[in-house]
Every structure is written in structure tokens, then in C-alpha cells.
Design a protein around this motif. Structure first.
Motif, PDB file in Angstrom:
ATOM      1  N   LYS A  42      18.517  39.897  35.062  1.00  0.00           N
ATOM      2  CA  LYS A  42      19.174  39.948  35.616  1.00  0.00           C
ATOM      3  C   LYS A  42      19.895  41.520  35.014  1.00  0.00           C
ATOM      4  CE  LYS A  42      24.433  38.243  36.367  1.00  0.00           C
ATOM      5  NZ  LYS A  42      25.008  37.706  36.359  1.00  0.00           N
ATOM      6  N   LEU A  43      19.627  42.450  36.446  1.00  0.00           N
ATOM      7  CA  LEU A  43      20.127  43.753  35.965  1.00  0.00           C
ATOM      8  C   LEU A  43      21.622  44.320  37.061  1.00  0.00           C
ATOM      9  CD1 LEU A  43      16.709  43.361  36.084  1.00  0.00           C
ATOM     10  CD2 LEU A  43      16.832  46.459  36.880  1.00  0.00           C
ATOM     11  N   SER A  44      21.974  44.344  36.005  1.00  0.00           N
ATOM     12  CA  SER A  44      23.355  45.644  36.529  1.00  0.00           C
ATOM     13  C   SER A  44      23.308  46.693  36.194  1.00  0.00           C
ATOM     14  CB  SER A  44      24.102  44.527  35.548  1.00  0.00           C
ATOM     15  OG  SER A  44      24.548  44.807  34.294  1.00  0.00           O
ATOM     16  N   ALA A  45      24.570  47.037  36.710  1.00  0.00           N
ATOM     17  CA  ALA A  45      24.469  49.098  36.291  1.00  0.00           C
ATOM     18  C   ALA A  45      26.357  49.038  36.415  1.00  0.00           C
ATOM     19  CB  ALA A  45      23.869  49.933  37.579  1.00  0.00           C
ATOM     20  N   THR A  46      26.449  50.601  35.429  1.00  0.00           N
ATOM     21  CA  THR A  46      28.137  50.708  35.864  1.00  0.00           C
ATOM     22  C   THR A  46      28.579  51.095  37.794  1.00  0.00           C
ATOM     23  OG1 THR A  46      27.181  52.836  35.494  1.00  0.00           O
ATOM     24  CG2 THR A  46      27.994  51.438  33.146  1.00  0.00           C
ATOM     25  N   SER A  68      25.514  55.883  41.530  1.00  0.00           N
ATOM     26  CA  SER A  68      26.914  56.812  42.765  1.00  0.00           C
ATOM     27  C   SER A  68      27.472  57.705  42.555  1.00  0.00           C
ATOM     28  CB  SER A  68      27.819  56.019  42.897  1.00  0.00           C
ATOM     29  OG  SER A  68      28.983  55.783  42.383  1.00  0.00           O
ATOM     30  N   GLU A  69      28.031  57.850  40.643  1.00  0.00           N
ATOM     31  CA  GLU A  69      28.560  59.133  40.001  1.00  0.00           C
ATOM     32  C   GLU A  69      27.427  59.462  39.739  1.00  0.00           C
ATOM     33  OE1 GLU A  69      31.281  60.798  40.813  1.00  0.00           O
ATOM     34  OE2 GLU A  69      31.859  58.640  42.079  1.00  0.00           O
ATOM     35  N   ASN A  70      26.973  61.292  39.239  1.00  0.00           N
ATOM     36  CA  ASN A  70      26.197  61.717  38.545  1.00  0.00           C
ATOM     37  C   ASN A  70      26.853  62.178  36.722  1.00  0.00           C
ATOM     38  OD1 ASN A  70      23.682  61.615  39.436  1.00  0.00           O
ATOM     39  ND2 ASN A  70      24.610  63.388  41.321  1.00  0.00           N
ATOM     40  N   GLN A  74      26.431  56.466  33.172  1.00  0.00           N
ATOM     41  CA  GLN A  74      26.134  55.571  34.236  1.00  0.00           C
ATOM     42  C   GLN A  74      25.273  55.451  33.167  1.00  0.00           C
ATOM     43  OE1 GLN A  74      26.765  54.873  36.591  1.00  0.00           O
ATOM     44  NE2 GLN A  74      28.662  56.574  36.305  1.00  0.00           N
ATOM     45  N   ARG A  75      24.815  53.327  33.121  1.00  0.00           N
ATOM     46  CA  ARG A  75      24.106  52.495  32.467  1.00  0.00           C
ATOM     47  C   ARG A  75      23.292  51.666  33.880  1.00  0.00           C
ATOM     48  NH1 ARG A  75      28.428  54.262  29.645  1.00  0.00           N
ATOM     49  NH2 ARG A  75      28.379  54.880  27.365  1.00  0.00           N
ATOM     50  N   LEU A  76      22.503  51.779  33.302  1.00  0.00           N
ATOM     51  CA  LEU A  76      21.764  50.601  33.637  1.00  0.00           C
ATOM     52  C   LEU A  76      21.367  49.481  32.308  1.00  0.00           C
ATOM     53  CD1 LEU A  76      19.903  49.189  35.871  1.00  0.00           C
ATOM     54  CD2 LEU A  76      17.807  50.558  35.223  1.00  0.00           C
ATOM     55  N   ILE A 153      19.568  51.027  29.167  1.00  0.00           N
ATOM     56  CA  ILE A 153      19.453  52.887  29.698  1.00  0.00           C
ATOM     57  C   ILE A 153      20.568  53.315  29.704  1.00  0.00           C
ATOM     58  CG2 ILE A 153      17.953  53.860  30.515  1.00  0.00           C
ATOM     59  CD1 ILE A 153      15.751  51.417  31.073  1.00  0.00           C
ATOM     60  N   ASN A 154      20.940  54.431  29.354  1.00  0.00           N
ATOM     61  CA  ASN A 154      21.695  55.623  29.228  1.00  0.00           C
ATOM     62  C   ASN A 154      21.169  56.938  29.666  1.00  0.00           C
ATOM     63  OD1 ASN A 154      23.823  57.717  27.541  1.00  0.00           O
ATOM     64  ND2 ASN A 154      24.393  57.306  29.754  1.00  0.00           N
ATOM     65  N   PRO A 155      21.044  57.444  31.207  1.00  0.00           N
ATOM     66  CA  PRO A 155      20.390  59.003  31.401  1.00  0.00           C
ATOM     67  C   PRO A 155      20.840  59.447  31.138  1.00  0.00           C
ATOM     68  CG  PRO A 155      20.801  57.280  33.519  1.00  0.00           C
ATOM     69  CD  PRO A 155      21.815  56.708  32.086  1.00  0.00           C
ATOM     70  N   MET A 156      21.180  61.198  30.639  1.00  0.00           N
ATOM     71  CA  MET A 156      20.752  62.071  29.468  1.00  0.00           C
ATOM     72  C   MET A 156      20.850  63.112  30.653  1.00  0.00           C
ATOM     73  SD  MET A 156      23.036  60.754  27.862  1.00  0.00           S
ATOM     74  CE  MET A 156      23.495  62.203  27.374  1.00  0.00           C
ATOM     75  N   ARG A 157      19.638  62.905  31.516  1.00  0.00           N
ATOM     76  CA  ARG A 157      19.318  64.449  31.815  1.00  0.00           C
ATOM     77  C   ARG A 157      18.291  64.136  33.813  1.00  0.00           C
ATOM     78  NH1 ARG A 157      15.049  69.054  31.736  1.00  0.00           N
ATOM     79  NH2 ARG A 157      14.481  67.553  30.174  1.00  0.00           N
ATOM     80  N   TRP A 158      18.944  64.743  34.578  1.00  0.00           N
ATOM     81  CA  TRP A 158      18.362  64.815  36.317  1.00  0.00           C
ATOM     82  C   TRP A 158      18.331  65.087  36.630  1.00  0.00           C
ATOM     83  CZ3 TRP A 158      22.683  62.697  33.834  1.00  0.00           C
ATOM     84  CH2 TRP A 158      23.700  63.523  34.271  1.00  0.00           C
ATOM     85  N   ARG A 159      17.401  64.620  37.926  1.00  0.00           N
ATOM     86  CA  ARG A 159      17.158  66.064  38.972  1.00  0.00           C
ATOM     87  C   ARG A 159      18.233  65.270  39.943  1.00  0.00           C
ATOM     88  NH1 ARG A 159      13.145  69.801  40.291  1.00  0.00           N
ATOM     89  NH2 ARG A 159      13.890  70.717  42.274  1.00  0.00           N
ATOM     90  N   ASP A 160      18.414  66.192  40.778  1.00  0.00           N
ATOM     91  CA  ASP A 160      19.177  65.520  42.441  1.00  0.00           C
ATOM     92  C   ASP A 160      20.414  64.752  41.948  1.00  0.00           C
ATOM     93  OD1 ASP A 160      17.842  67.664  42.902  1.00  0.00           O
ATOM     94  OD2 ASP A 160      16.618  66.586  44.344  1.00  0.00           O
TER      95      ASP A 160
END
Length: 1043
Positions: A42-46, A68-70, A74-76, A153-160
Motif C-alpha cells: 500500500k503506497l501513500s505520500a505527503t 504537488s510541492e517541491n 515530501q515523502r513516499l 523515501i524522502n527526496p533530497m534533490r530532483w530535476r524539474d
């Protein structure tokens, strides 16, 4: 036969174990524990965009999860449904796009509430490498498999945009483990014979460290081998074993103390069974023996010790060995070394320009280790020097091609450490010089298009630089070209000029200081045009150490000038381990310095009573606190440092680097401290108990917070720098300003004035027969540089203003207004009588005058200042044998002395003699006996001088809090609000139901008459009714109800 089988089993088991130790990890992960787990999760996100929800975050899927926010919040979250053994993770971005995550953190847990961040072997949070496009799959393998149900999973750097597709691999967690509590046992039936008693116990270390150990016992005739962790001990005594039919594991029939801990992979004579296969009659005490689980917690995995600390554990707790790490504390979190040379000096290091070798930890408790540096302390600055491997002068010969000589520079610090030092320093420089003999340097002059130098230096980022030390970036010059001092005016470098034959030791020089912090330090040097070993061409270079001055950390200061002002910093995640460091300066005795809350947890740091610092926090249901009492006042308007650390074992507060106290937290379980509001600095979250004063050098987990940036946003009641109310010198006439930061007060005790800013006159209106006498009462004074002041106003141009006398030495000094209206000073200090007349001004016109009289140059020069006129100095020739000291002063008179019949008529104020203020003493509530009036009662007067006042300060009005802040602060009331809404709805519903019931019960029932014609009751239509109607009396008709 028995012995052979036993020997065969244990040899085989040993080999298999060794094989697993060396080679089978890859096999295990690739084949046995490499199942994709996301399909049934089961997957959820902030947050997520429409049609890009977390359910789309599956590897190779056509869509993806997009936040929706960069931002970093943000966490998955992946709920696997049950505890799994997780070995690796794979990620993709959004297909056919440039939306992907480049780096991320991973946390894991078993209940969906408490998460532990996955850490690298060094103890720091591991940063996982993500994707570089939207389609490629990138896999990361866990060095230590994760045992968990929830993966975050907590993204720390991303593109676009933050977009991900994820898969985690692993398998079901099957524990082949038994847990013994000391009174339980398992018995194994074997058919063996032969027995003897042998003791093998030569291991030096202890094994009660909470870690898994392997044990193998091999028995054979005349041989007994005990191997612990694959290290065998062997005896070759003549042995014969005779055993019974039953073996007891972890205890005996009547053990004095059974084994406490966990066992797994138990095999006897080649017989191995899963723990779930044991029958009830084969083990003792079902309530004391736990199958398929190990209640022994491996507290050292993952390693709780930070910065490379070595973890050891007992059955109760873990311990960190912080030796040689540069850190201290229960988990090796707190830095031992100073963050800068400035901090090293403030810690008590002695000054000395020769330099002191120290270890600096520029990021405090952050991930960067300490590095060696040299601190040079000067009277006006502090210099930090970082050395490198090429400090000696180096000769270059035989490298003709441009840049063919290459020298890489290796520093005593890594690039990350150097960048941290450069970013913190106010200025940095590095000196580079090139000594040349017929060897060209930049091949100047040149344009940007045809710039082909023979030598250059490389910046720390690998950029080839187009200028030499002492010039500006992009100039293609040396220092002499910028200054116009090159030996050949047509060239831009001395080395580029053509020279005749030079002496053997004669060189031209180009050099200077490189001061561009963005390029420092020098990473590499390249030289050419030095010919061969047979010609006269040669060069030599010297590269100095990296020198940095100042520490921006301690310049990063702000002032809270209003008690309800506050700076709201982003939510600070203390987690299982974290620290806060800052310095403060205040005169307030009770205040909240910082505050933050979560759904249940909170932290608060307060000053209590001016000499106690108290740290309060709550993790779960138990509030805790730790306080440090200081011998010095914390509210003494001096800088004080405070360090707060909370980790898995303790909470600690350190004040001024020496005073500390700590409190031990609960052993188990250790829950992360959860904070969800902003970190309020300067007051509580509700703006109560606010702090006024200065704060600087704020570090959160070793990372500096730019406080000035927050203050520049125009935050209410906060200003940049440490600027108090006393900075503007509001207290006049040498009054002492007492700082309060939100206000000030003036101490006028050492002035001749009074009032809120020491500007109110204390004077007396003298009549001809009036006199004020001050008696030194035996405490006679002798002065050589006295300071005298008196203010007066009069319309009678004659009279005695002020006089000092000594009957012992016969010396005196008088100030008077002469009959001509001039000011006269007459004195005799033993060398000869002197008289000074201040001419050019009439002092009897009713104006107020301020007179200051003093001496300097060992009493040989009299300095006289009247009002705002130019100061006049009078020099006297004093014989070497003469004494210029005014000896044994006994009395001070105002208005007249005892030999005069008439004195000064007018008003006198501001009377000072060094630190004596006679009129102030005279008019205080209980005047001392040595100052008195003669010639009638005198009353205090302000001599017509109105007191000076400062313009009122502009009042600041606190703006209303933003809506999001209000909701943030009231997050804990959400449940109450929902409950209140539900209860209100139920209450209204009950009211409606009650009204309906009341109306139904009280409705009117009865009969009424109609005017219908008789006989029309059964008519099929109106016409038939009319034909069948018969007129008659009123009749009762149908019943109706009215509600």
C-alpha cells in the motif's frame, strides 16, 4: 561410528559456514531474497498531483508519483503489509520526461509512526544516488538488510519535479531463532555413548556483547575442537565420549543459571530443525521460551555511534568508544575541537603571532571530521592557516611546452572542509610567486581570443584561471600589469619581458595574493617555457598556505529588542540524536530562548533566575528536564554559549564550554523526538516569556543558520547585529547606561546630574551671605591632574565661585568672576602663585556658563574650557626641584569662604571635583555630615536650565500572525475541534428531533363542519354531486389533523 558421524557433520557445517561468509551473499540476494515487494504493498505520500498519486509509483509503470510541492518535506511511504527482509531498492523517474529524483534518504519502521533513518557505516545519514533521466533504472543495495514493514523515501534533490517510480526487493522475514530467558531449555535426543570432562576456555574477549556469534563443537576419539567465530581451540588428549540419550540446550534439569539470549541454526549430528518443528514435550516452560523471534536487541546495528565511534553492547545497553574520533558524548556526537581559531581563543588559548597548531571542526557535530590548522593571533585579527604538501620553493627546468610541468597541491583538509572554512571566513588569501629567468609566464599582452599562456593555476573546482596572483580575474595580467610597474611597460608581467643576460642568482618575479574566495585554494600549478637543462631558462615557484581571517559564524548575530518578538525557523528534526548550539547575551533573568512542539513531544530552553539554564523536553508521556546552575550571572550582558544535545542515551546541556549537566533517558524503547511546529527562537510559540538580547552563531546539527537573513525580512522586533539601546549613548554627562535591550536606564551616581538620562541640573541659588562647605574630614587629597567642573549664571559681575584650600600646605585654587566680568583662576601649588584670566567674554550677563578645569603633563599644563569655546592651555615652567602636586586638600567652598563677608550671587550647579559631587550629596535624602550650608537654608534649583530629553521612539506594532502559522500553532487542537464539531452537530440534531416530537405529541385533534350538500357523498363527479345534492343542516364530515 558415532564419532565419525559427528566429525563429519561439524566439518561440513564449518565449511558451509565459511563459504557463506565469503561468497554466498551475492547468491542469497540474487536468488533467495530478491522478490519484488511493491506489487502487494500500500503506497501513500505527503502530497501528489491529480492523476499522479502514490499508487502510480511502481517500477516500469506508465505513470509515476509526482509531488504537488517541491520541497524537502515530501515523502513516499510503502506499507509492505508485514515485516520483510529488504535487500535493495530501485528507482525510475517519470517516463519520457525530465522529472526525476537525483538523491534521496530512506527511513524504515515497523509501526508506521516511528522511523529510523538508514545510515552509512560512518554513522551519518546515507544519501542514496537516484536517477539522471526519467527512464533508466538505478538500483541501490543495502549493506545491512532492512527488517521493516514500512519504507519511507524522502527526496533530497530532483530535476524539474519530484517524480518517482519505485521497487523494493526482499523476501519474507523468517526468524530461525529461539529466545531463552534463563529458565527455559530445549532437549535433543541423540544415540551416543562415551563421556569425559574437558574444559576449553582460552578466549580473552567476552561474548556478552549482544551480537551473533557462531559456535561449533567437534567431538571425535582423542580430539575435541571448540570454535567460536571460526577460531578453533583444540585438545588432543586421550578422550572417550559416552553420552546419554538426551542433550539439553541453554540449560539443564536443575541449572543454577540458564542461558539468557538467542540461538539459531542449532544442529546436532547433522540434524537441523526449524524452531517451529519443536514439539511441546521437547522443551520446557512455554511462557519462558520464544520461538521464531529474538528478544535480544542488536543495539549496535545500525551503529548508533556517530563519527566512526566503535559500538559495544551488553545485555542491557550499548556503549560508544569515541577514542581518536574527535568527538565525545554518549554517542560520539559532540565535537571536542573548536569550530574556528576565534572559538579556540575564546576558549582560553593564549595569544601569539608565532601560531598554534590545532585541530578545527568547522561544522561542529556535522559529518566533516576535524582537520589540522595553525592559528595566528594578532592584536587586531585572527588568521587561520591551512598548509599543503608543496610549501617549499620548487625549481622548474626542462619543461618547454606550455603547462607541461604539473604540480597537484594536496592540503591538510579535504575540499569539503576547505569550502566550509572559506564560506565561514570573512576574507581569505593565498600567496603565489614565480621567479623566472628567461621563462615567460602569461605570454602577454594578449586578447581573450589569442590568450595562450605558458603557465597557469587551477582553482579548487578545476577551472583553469586566466590571471596571475595579484591581478583580477579575467585580466590576463600579473600584479605589475595592473599597477603599471612592469620592467617592460609593453608587457603585463615581468617574466614576459625580454631581458639581457642575468646573473646566476638574478630572477624576475611575478606574484601576489589571490583573494577570490570562490577560486581558492590553488588546486594545481602548471608551468612551461623553461627550456632544457642545457640553456639558461628556468623558473621557481612558491605557494603559501591558505590564510583566512574572521569567522562569519560569530558575526551572524541578531537582536531581539521586544519581548514578544520571535523568529520562526523551519521544523527541526532532533530525531534520535541532534544538537543545538548558539551564544546569547542578555540582562534578562527569566526568558524562553527556544521552543518547539509536536503532537505530543516538545523542547524548551529557558533562563531561570539569571543564573540557571533549563532544558525541558518530552518524548512520549514522560516530561524530562536538565538544568545547569552557573556561578556567574547569565544575565550579565556578556556572551555565553550553550550546547544542547539529545541522543539515544541522554540529554545534555553545556554552558560556556565547561559547565554541564546531563540526564539519562529511558533505556528501551528509544523513540525519536517528533517535532512538527516551527522552531521558535526568542520566545515560546505563543510569544510569551520572551527573550530580549542578542543571539549569534546558531548551529543546528552542525549547520549554521543565517539569522541575519531572517532579520532582514523585517521581522517584528528583531534587528541585524547585536545592537542594544545603549549603543546610542543615551545617558548624558558620563552617566552609565544599563542595557535592557527593550529599554535602558541610566546610573547617575558618578555624575553631578540626576534624571532619567542624567540631564537634570542639581544647583543652588546663592545669596551674598550663603556658602556651601565640603570637608574632606581627614581623607585629604593630593592631586596632580585634578578635574574640576562648575556651571553658573549671574548678573552680578563679581564673586567667589569655587575654592579648594589646604591649611596644612597653604596651597589653594579658586575660581571667581572678576569685577570686570571675566573669569579668573588663581592657584598656588607650592611652586609659585599663578593667575589665569579668560578674556573676551563677559560672564555677568545672566547667561549660563559651563566651566571645565584640569591639568596634564605632570601638572605643568592647565587646561581651561568654557562653554563651547576653543579649549585654552596654559603652560608653566616648573623647576625640577619644585612639586606641582596640590597637596592635602582639606576644604572645598562654593559661594564664598569663611574669610569673606560677601560671596557670589547667582545660581551654581554641576559642581564636580574628580569623583566628588557636593551639591548632589547636599540635596540627597540623608546628606552626609561633611557637606553643609552656612548662611541660611538653601534649596535645590535647576538654574534655569531645562533638562534635555530624547525624542520618543516610534512604537512598533506586532502584525497579526499568518493563517498558516495560526493553524500550525493550533495543530494540537485539531482533534478537539473535530470532536466539538461532531458534538455540536449531534446536539442540534437532538434539538430538531425534540421539536418534532413535541409538535407531534401536542398536535390538535378534532372535528369540523363543511358546507357540502347532503347526498353528494358518493357522487362520481361534480355534475353528479350537484344533481344528487340535498340541502339540509350542517353535517359532520371527514377528520383532518393539523400539526
Amino acid at each position: 561410528m558415532m564419532s565419525c558421524s559427528v566429525l563429519h557433520y561439524f566439518l561440513l557445517f564449518f565449511c558451509i559456514t565459511t563459504y557463506i561468509k565469503a561468497d554466498s551473499a551475492r547468491y542469497y540476494y540474487d536468488y533467495e531474497c530478491n522478490e519484488p515487494l511493491v506489487e502487494g504493498a500500500k503506497l501513500s505520500a505527503t502530497s501528489s498531483l491529480r492523476e499522479r498519486g502514490p499508487e502510480n509509483a511502481k517500477l516500469y509503470g506508465l505513470n509515476a508519483w509526482t509531488a504537488s510541492e517541491n520541497d524537502f518535506d515530501q515523502r513516499l511511504v510503502i506499507d509492505l503489509g508485514s515485516v520483510k527482509n529488504i535487500t535493495r531498492v530501485a528507482t525510475q523517474g517519470r517516463a519520457h520526461s525530465r522529472e526525476f529524483v537525483q538523491e534521496y534518504h530512506i527511513s524504515y519502521g515497523s509501526n508506521g509512526l516511528d522511523y529510523v533513518r538508514y545510515k552509512a557505516p560512518g554513522g551519518e545519514v546515507k544519501m542514496f544516488e537516484g536517477n539522471h533521466d526519467g527512464n533508466t533504472v538505478v538500483k541501490n543495495e543495502f549493506e545491512v538488510p532492512i527488517i521493516a514493514q514500512y519504507i519511507r523515501i524522502n527526496p533530497m534533490r530532483w530535476r524539474d519535479k519530484i517524480s518517482m517510480r519505485v521497487e523494493v526487493y526482499g523476501c519474507d522475514y523468517v526468524a530461525d531463532t529461539l529466545y531463552f530467558n534463563g529458565s527455559s531449555l530445549v532437549k535433543v535426543e541423540l544415540f551416543t555413548k562415551g563421556s569425559t570432562k574437558v574444559k576449553l576456555d582460552n578466549y580473552a574477549e567476552e561474548f556478552n556483547d549482544g551480537r551473533w556469534h557462531s559456535l561449533m563443537l567437534t567431538m571425535a576419539p582423542d580430539s575435541l575442537v571448540l570454535a567460536v567465530d571460526f577460531r578453533p581451540l583444540k585438545t588432543t588428549k586421550l578422550l572417550k565420549f559416552i553420552t546419554g540419550s538426551t542433550y539439553y540446550i541453554a540449560g539443564g534439569k536443575a541449572p543454577t543459571r540458564g542461558f539468557v539470549g538467542c540461538m539459531r541454526k542449532i544442529a546436532m549430528d547433522g540434524n537441523y530443525r526449524l524452531p517451529t518443528d519443536w514439539k511441546k514435550e521437547e522443551y520446557c516452560c512455554p511462557n519462558e521460551l520464544v520461538f521464531d523471534a529474538c528478544h535480544m536487541i542488536d543495539r549496535c546495528n545500525p551503529n548508533p555511534c556517530e563519527h566512526g565511534g566503535v559500538c559495544t553492547q551488553s545485555a542491557d545497553e550499548f556503549t560508544c568508544d569515541c577514542a581518536d574520533t574527535g568527538y565525545a558524548g554518549a554517542v560520539c556526537h559532540s565535537p571536542v575541537h573548536p569550530v574556528s581559531c576565534g572559538a579556540y581563543q575564546r576558549a582560553g588559548a593564549g595569544a601569539g603571532a608565532a601560531g598554534r597548531a590545532v585541530l578545527l571542526d568547522v561544522d561542529g557535530s556535522g559529518p566533516l571530521p576535524p582537520f589540522p590548522a595553525t592559528c595566528h593571533f594578532y592584536s587586531d585579527r585572527i588568521v587561520t592557516a591551512v598548509h599543503h604538501s608543496s610549501t617549499q620553493s620548487t625549481q622548474i627546468d626542462g619543461y618547454q611546452e606550455a603547462g607541461s610541468f604539473r604540480q597537484d597541491i594536496t592540503y591538510d583538509a579535504s575540499r569539503a572542509q576547505l569550502e566550509a572554512l572559506l564560506n565561514r571566513s570573512l576574507s581569505c588569501s593565498q600567496r603565489l610567486e614565480y621567479f623566472c629567468k628567461h621563462s615567460r609566464l602569461l605570454n602577454s599582452p594578449s586578447t581573450e581570443a589569442d590568450f595562450h599562456p605558458f603557465a597557469w593555476w587551477v582553482s579548487r573546482s578545476g577551472q583553469r584561471m586566466d590571471y596571475w596572483a595579484g591581478a583580477q580575474a579575467g585580466s590576463r595580467m600579473c600584479q605589475c600589469g595592473v599597477l603599471g610597474t612592469c620592467v617592460d611597460p609593453t608587457k603585463w608581467c615581468n617574466c614576459d619581458a625580454e631581458h639581457g643576460p642575468l646573473a646566476r642568482d638574478e630572477f624576475q618575479v611575478d606574484g601576489g595574493d589571490i583573494t577570490d574566495k570562490e577560486f581558492l585554494p590553488v588546486k594545481q600549478l602548471r608551468f612551461g617555457d623553461t627550456g632544457s637543462h642545457l640553456d639558461e631558462k628556468e623558473g621557481r615557484y612558491t605557494l603559501g598556505p591558505l590564510l583566512c581571517e574572521g569567522d562569519d559564524l560569530f558575526s551572524n548575530a541578531i537582536t531581539f529588542r521586544i519581548s514578544d518578538s520571535v523568529i520562526l525557523l523551519p521544523t527541526f528534526d532532533l530525531g534520535h540524536s541532534g544538537d543545538i548550539y548558539f551564544e546569547f547575551r542578555t540582562t534578562q533573568e527569566n526568558a524562553v530562548l527556544l521552543h518547539s512542539k509536536g503532537p505530543q513531544d516538545y523542547i524548551k530552553l529557558s533562563i531561570i533566575g539569571g543564573d540557571q539554564l533549563q532544558f525541558q523536553f518530552q518524548v512520549g508521556d514522560t516530561p524530562l528536564g536538565v538544568s545547569v546552575d552557573t556561578s556567574k550571572r547569565l544575565s550579565d550582558n556578556n556572551w555565553h554559549s550553550v550546547s544542547i544535545e539529545r541522543n539515544r542515551k541522554e540529554a545534555r546541556v553545556v554552558v560556556d564550554g565547561a559547565l554541564k549537566n546531563e540526564i539519562r533517558t529511558a533505556k528501551e524503547p528509544v523513540r525519536a523526538l517528533q517535532l512538527s511546529t516551527a522552531l521558535a527562537l526568542g520566545a515560546a510559540l505563543d510569544r510569551k516569556d520572551g527573550f530580549v538580547g542578542c543571539v549569534r552563531a546558531l548551529l543546528l546539527n552542525g549547520r549554521a543558520v543565517d539569522l541575519r537573513r531572517h532579520a532582514r525580512r523585517g521581522v517584528y522586533g528583531v534587528s541585524v547585529g547585536c545592537v542594544g539601546k545603549c549603543e546610542s549613548s543615551p545617558c548624558l554627562n558620563n552617566g552609565t547606561c544599563l542595557e535592557r535591550y527593550d529599554s535602558y536606564s541610566c546610573d547617575c551616581r558618578w555624575t553631578a546630574f540626576k534624571g532619567p538620562i542624567c540631564a537634570d541640573e542639581i544647583g543652588v541659588n546663592l545669596r551674598p551671605n550663603s556658602m556651601v562647605k565640603y570637608d574632606f574630614l581627614g581623607s585629604w587629597r593630593s592631586t596632580i591632574n585634578e578635574k574640576i567642573r562648575v556651571g553658573f549664571t549671574t548678573t552680578n559681575p563679581k564673586g567667589f565661585l569655587l575654592g579648594f584650600y589646604s591649611n596644612i600646605s597653604g596651597e589653594y585654587l579658586t575660581l571667581m568672576v572678576s569685577n570686570s566680568g571675566h573669569l579668573r583662576v588663581v592657584f598656588d601649588f607650592g611652586f609659585e602663585r599663578q593667575e589665569i584670566i579668560f578674556q573676551g567674554k563677559h560672564f555677568g550677563l545672566g547667561q549660563y556658563h559651563d566651566v571645565r578645569l584640569s591639568r596634564k603633563d605632570s601638572g605643568a599644563t592647565m587646561v581651561l574650557q568654557v562653554d563651547n569655546y576653543e579649549t585654552q592651555e596654559y603652560h608653566f615652567n616648573i623647576r625640577e626641584s619644585a612639586d606641582a602636586q596640590f597637596n592635602n586638600i582639606q576644604y572645598m567652598y562654593m559661594g564664598r569662604n569663611e574669610t569673606m563677608s560677601e560671596g557670589f550671587v547667582g545660581c551654581v550647579s554641576r559642581v564636580e571635583f574628580d569623583d566628588i559631587y557636593p551639591l548632589k550629596l547636599l540635596f540627597q535624602q540623608d546628606p552626609p555630615p561633611n557637606v553643609r550650608t552656612i548662611g541660611g537654608v538653601l534649596h535645590e534649583d535647576f538654574c534655569g536650565v531645562e533638562p534635555v530629553t530624547h525624542p520618543p521612539e516610534r512604537a512598533e506594532t506586532r502584525p497579526p500572525p499568518p493563517a498558516d502559522l495560526a493553524s500550525d500553532l493550533d495543530y494540537h487542537r485539531t482533534d478537539e475541534a473535530i470532536l466539538g464539531t461532531v458534538l455540536a452537530f449531534i446536539f442540534l440534531l437532538l434539538i430538531v428531533v425534540a421539536i418534532v416530537l413535541v409538535r407531534a405529541l401536542s398536535r390538535h385533534k378534532g372535528e369540523y363542519l363543511t358546507q357540502e350538500e347532503r347526498g353528494a357523498d358518493g357522487a362520481a363527479d361534480p355534475d353528479a354531486a350537484a344533481l344528487a345534492a340535498a340541502t339540509g343542516p350542517r353535517v359532520t364530515k371527514r377528520r383532518e389533523f393539523f400539526i
